[in-house]
Design an enzyme around this catalytic site. Structure first.
Site, short mmCIF file in Angstrom:
data_model
loop_
_atom_site.label_atom_id
_atom_site.label_comp_id
_atom_site.label_asym_id
_atom_site.label_seq_id
_atom_site.Cartn_x
_atom_site.Cartn_y
_atom_site.Cartn_z
N GLY A 72 0.69 -1.29 -0.04
CA GLY A 72 -0.09 0.00 0.07
C GLY A 72 0.81 1.25 -0.10
N THR A 73 1.99 1.15 0.90
CA THR A 73 2.77 2.50 0.94
C THR A 73 3.34 2.60 -0.52
OG1 THR A 73 3.26 2.11 3.21
CG2 THR A 73 4.85 3.30 1.96
N ASN A 151 -7.61 4.51 9.11
CA ASN A 151 -6.96 3.34 9.80
C ASN A 151 -7.17 3.31 11.54
OD1 ASN A 151 -5.20 5.43 9.10
ND2 ASN A 151 -3.70 4.26 10.29
N GLN A 189 -7.81 0.36 4.21
CA GLN A 189 -8.39 -0.10 5.20
C GLN A 189 -10.10 -0.36 4.83
OE1 GLN A 189 -7.89 -1.11 8.57
NE2 GLN A 189 -5.82 -0.15 8.21
N THR A 247 10.72 -7.87 -11.23
CA THR A 247 10.21 -9.06 -11.17
C THR A 247 9.03 -9.14 -10.41
OG1 THR A 247 12.41 -10.31 -11.75
CG2 THR A 247 10.59 -11.51 -11.24
N CYS A 335 2.08 1.59 11.60
CA CYS A 335 3.30 2.16 11.01
C CYS A 335 3.97 3.28 11.66
CB CYS A 335 2.80 2.75 9.72
SG CYS A 335 2.02 1.41 8.57
#
Length: 414
Positions: A72-73, A151, A189, A247, A335
């Site tokens: 997500g970041t 969140n 979220q 990759t 986080c």
């Protein structure tokens, strides 16, 4: 203590066994690099194609509008930095005070590079006002990024209303020769609990990730509406239509698609179950423990989210006592858990430091039962009592309410 009750699903979720099963062949059997041409690699390539289609079905978009990222970041960084850097000139960005650090820090980084930034206030329940968005927009505004659901406090933002307005405004801006405004939402979220149909939301970019929906960690998605200008933030071999080199994480991509598919098949039933548990648990905590304040809106919040501030105690101390009875919760965003600073989200509601320092977030999951919550209720009041007896703090509830009111007035005067 053998009992373990996990109430931190907003931080991360366990991987669903069905997801693990779907991923398994891509570790040791179908392990080929999707960019190669032999049959082993074609199996990996097809798995990515199938996963893209599965995710696109949930988002109601075309498969080629999906970009896979490393979480997500990264998806947020690509959306925000990629769109702003693509403009190749100083622009204006709009976000809110309650965003995830990935959004706020990305915007602050761009601000330090010469781009203008407006950070919108929220009301005491954590809502961003559409009127504030309207007032903040300037001729050089290029990007608006508002999260779909918070969140920490679970508040669900009026994303559809904002999206409809920006879409309408863009038609007027084109006639004036102004740049289109891109609308991004962080739905990490929200995914799994709310409808993330990009057409209904009227968004240009949406971020989701695997670790919040019983999928694997380290994989995310950025939906990119056709016509949205973006430049990559990672250079390399040009995978993902040259938007995200590296990759591909085939097992992760397969797992994320499977997790999202399962979540949307089970969403309605699970939401109903969690809402009933959530409302009962909130009611019991507020009734049982005095000097407690619910953070976020009582109803317009994620089905699994309970965030309450207990005055005269420190949230970190509460977590240690909870851990002793086998209960895992948090004080806010995982986080930023290494920081002892009070939650920027709770502070943005207009709450004083004492409220922010005493906030505890319980977030339920598919395995959470009423019996689990009853175990918390049997022990939690005594934990709070013990900590308050040792605390020199004695906050006046009337003063706390006055702080909220003063903060609301300040926002109205802006």
């Amino acid at each position: 203590m053998n009992k373990h009750i996990y109430l931190d699903h907003a931080s991360t979720t366990p991987t669903d066994p069905r997801v693990v099963k779907a991923m398994e062949p891509y570790w040791n059997e179908k392990y080929g690099n999707p960019s190669s041409l032999y049959r082993l690699s074609l199996a990996s390539k097809q798995a990515i194609i199938d996963s893209r289609e599965k995710i696109a079905k949930v988002l109601n978009c075309q498969p080629d509008e999906i970009i896979f990222t490393g979480g997500g970041t990264e998806s947020i960084n690509l959306a925000i930095k990629g769109s702003v850097w693509a403009a190749k000139k100083p622009v204006h960005i709009i976000t809110s005070k309650v965003e995830h650090p990935a959004v706020l820090n990305s915007c602050q980084r761009l601000n330090s590079q010469g781009h203008k930034l407006s950070i919108l206030p929220v009301d005491r329940y954590g809502f961003v006002s559409l009127e504030d968005v309207k007032k903040a927009i300037k001729d050089d505004t290029l990007l608006v990024s508002i999260m779909m659901a918070n969140n920490e406090i679970g508040t669900i933002q009026p994303i559809q209303e904002i999206g409809v307005y920006i879409e309408k405004l863009n038609k007027e801006r084109v006639e004036k020769g102004l740049d289109k405004i891109y609308f991004h939402t962080d739905a990490c979220q929200a995914a799994g609990a709310l409808d993330i149909d990009v057409k209904k939301l009227h968004v240009d970019m949406i971020t989701i990730n695997g670790s919040k929906i019983y999928g694997p960690k380290g994989v995310g998605v950025l939906y990119l509406k056709p016509g949205t200008k973006l430049i990559p933030i990672i250079d390399g071999g040009g995978q993902e239509k040259k938007m995200r080199s590296g990759t591909e994480n085939v097992p992760g991509i397969v797992g994320m698609a499977e997790a999202l598919d399962i979540a949307y098949q089970e969403k309605e039933k699970e939401n109903k179950r969690q809402i009933e548990l959530r409302d009962w648990f909130i009611e019991q905590l507020l009734k049982t423990i005095d000097k407690s304040i619910l953070n976020g809106d009582p109803k317009k919040r994620l089905p699994n989210n309970i965030n309450i501030s207990f005055l005269d105690i420190e949230g970190e101390a509460v977590l240690l006592y909870l851990d002793e009875i086998g209960v895992m919760a948090s004080t806010g965003s995982a986080c930023t858990s290494s920081s002892l600073e009070p939650s920027h989200v709770i502070r943005a509601l207009g709450a004083p430091y004492e409220v922010a320092h005493g906030s505890i977030r319980f977030t339920m999951g598919k395995s959470t039962t009423k019996k689990d919550l009853q175990h918390v209720l049997e022990n939690f009041p005594e934990i709070v009592k013990k900590l308050r007896q040792a605390s020199p703090a004695n906050v006046d509830m009337a003063e706390v309410e006055k702080t909220f009111v003063d903060a609301e007035r300040k926002i109205l005067d802006l």
